[in-house]
Design an enzyme around this catalytic site. Structure first.
Site, PDB file in Angstrom:
ATOM      1  CB  THR A  14      -0.936  -0.010   1.233  1.00  0.00           C
ATOM      2  OG1 THR A  14      -1.886  -1.050   1.055  1.00  0.00           O
ATOM      3  CG2 THR A  14      -1.662   1.307   1.404  1.00  0.00           C
ATOM      4  CB  SER A  65       2.659  -8.093   0.846  1.00  0.00           C
ATOM      5  OG  SER A  65       1.521  -8.118   1.657  1.00  0.00           O
ATOM      6  CB  SER A  66      -1.564 -11.238  -1.854  1.00  0.00           C
ATOM      7  OG  SER A  66      -2.298 -10.289  -1.151  1.00  0.00           O
ATOM      8  CB  THR A  96       0.325  -4.171   6.214  1.00  0.00           C
ATOM      9  OG1 THR A  96      -0.934  -4.173   5.526  1.00  0.00           O
ATOM     10  CG2 THR A  96       0.873  -2.771   6.305  1.00  0.00           C
ATOM     11  CG  ASP A  97      -2.596  -7.623   3.131  1.00  0.00           C
ATOM     12  OD1 ASP A  97      -2.953  -6.889   4.070  1.00  0.00           O
ATOM     13  OD2 ASP A  97      -3.146  -7.609   2.010  1.00  0.00           O
ATOM     14  NE  ARG A 251      -2.371 -21.261  11.459  1.00  0.00           N
ATOM     15  CZ  ARG A 251      -2.265 -19.981  11.166  1.00  0.00           C
ATOM     16  NH1 ARG A 251      -2.791 -19.094  11.983  1.00  0.00           N
ATOM     17  NH2 ARG A 251      -1.669 -19.582  10.072  1.00  0.00           N
ATOM     18  CD  GLN A 283      -7.837 -23.204  16.055  1.00  0.00           C
ATOM     19  OE1 GLN A 283      -8.883 -22.646  16.358  1.00  0.00           O
ATOM     20  NE2 GLN A 283      -7.802 -24.418  15.537  1.00  0.00           N
ATOM     21  CB  CYS A 284      -4.786 -18.802  22.029  1.00  0.00           C
ATOM     22  SG  CYS A 284      -6.057 -19.873  22.657  1.00  0.00           S
TER      23      CYS A 284
END
Ligand code: ASP
Length: 349
Positions: A14, A65-66, A96-97, A251, A283-284
């Site tokens: 971005t 960034s994907s 940022t992704d 996960r 997953q936490c």
């Protein structure tokens, strides 16, 4: 005043994006060129005595960034190796992704790093009058240009974004819109941005003093599986049994807990028996895996599943990808704290 030389490597995201339709600045955006970035940042860093250059390397065309993965992580590491001797520090402009993945990957690929490598980007592009990119770049330059600014040397890969400086392999993107988009849920920030940049001396990484080099390989054969309540064994089996799969992140729930369904556990046994490296990640967002606490976790440990301890999923994924391609004893290295990415059990009070 001392001066400092910083290389700013532009990868897209971005921060450098421009509107697809120039008449609609708030519409869909696409990655801009190097000139689009340079247009909005004249004079940045000059007051601090930072002499910087923007590099758009042909091996890394600007992208969302994907589109950044193992190939780009290796290309970035190769640029750092090629340029290392010529600069005091590095800033990487990145979307940022997936910034937390790239920061983690670079932390593992770089061996004996003794200079700052600071990733930053923005939630709003530089061309926009409400951009957060300009300040993020200025603060990152201040850290990377430590010789000029007098800030302490941060000899590691970090993310500087909004009000926080966080260790790269502890970072997570926490918000799609907040200008403080990153946090490190299991480690205090390395620093904060207030009226200036403040770096916490107690978290400083000591350079090894050995020659810097970068690793040249990463596995792409890792599947990241979110365990869901009532998951059928056939689904897990399919995900784990592909011939291209070398390892998996599982996960799991809470402290690393997994359903007791014997068919699901049999899928784990089969994957482990076929040589796949399985890593248990909670997953936490906060806390750590402890497979000794409940039978539901013990069952995975008994089948050879490794604990990610308090690593982020991004750190666990990139560490496993790096170890599978470069190390012979993956299980033992996965458990060790190699770059400040995990808190050893012995140091928890
Ligand atoms: N989609 C963008 C990217 O990651 C988002 C951003 O940079 O904030 O490239």
């Amino acid at each position: 005043m001392a001066s400092s030389r910083v290389l700013v490597i532009y990868t897209g995201g971005t921060i450098g994006m421009v509107p697809v339709d120039p008449a609609n600045p708030d519409g869909t955006r696409r990655p801009g060129a190097k000139e689009d970035v340079l247009r909005y940042i004249p004079g940045v860093g000059a007051r601090d005595g930072i002499d910087w250059e923007l590099l758009a390397d042909p091996s890394l065309p600007p992208v969302d960034s994907s589109d950044i993965g193992a190939r780009e992580w290796l290309a970035l590491a190769a640029i750092l190796e090629r340029e290392y001797a010529h600069w005091d520090g590095f800033v990487i402009l990145h979307g940022t992704d997936t910034m937390a993945y790239t920061a983690s990957a670079l932390s593992f690929l770089c061996e004996n790093l003794a200079k700052p490598v600071i990733l930053t980007g923005s939630q709003t592009p530089l061309f926009h009058d409400r951009t957060d990119g300009r300040l993020n770049l200025i603060h990152s330059l201040r850290i990377a240009g430590y010789r000029a600014t007098g800030l302490p040397l941060l000899a590691e890969v970090a993310i500087c974004f909004g009000k926080r400086v966080v260790r790269g392999n502890r970072a997570r993107k926490m918000s799609t819109t907040d200008s403080d988009a990153f946090d490190s849920p299991n480690l205090r920030p390395l620093g904060s941005i207030e009226t200036d940049v403040f770096l916490d001396p107690s978290l400083r990484t000591q350079p090894t003093g050995q020659p810097f080099f970068v690793h040249k390989a990463m596995s792409t054969g890792i599947v990241d599986v979110t365990i869901v309540p009532g998951m059928p064994a056939a689904v897990l089996d399919t995900l784990l049994s592909g011939p291209a799969i070398e390892g998996a992140l599982l996960r799991t729930f809470g402290q690393g807990n997994f359903p007791s369904n014997p068919e699901l556990l049999a899928a784990i046994t089969r994957a482990a028996a076929s040589g796949k490296v399985l890593v248990n990640v909670t997953q936490c967002p906060r806390g750590r895996v402890n497979m000794e606490q409940y039978e539901a976790g013990r069952a995975l440990a008994d089948r050879g599943v490794l604990s990610a301890a308090d690593m982020t999923p991004e750190a666990a994924y990139t560490k496993l990808a790096w170890l599978l391609a470069t190390h012979s004893n993956v299980s033992s290295a996965m458990r060790q704290n190699l770059r400040g990415e995990l808190t050893p059990h012995s140091s928890i009070r």
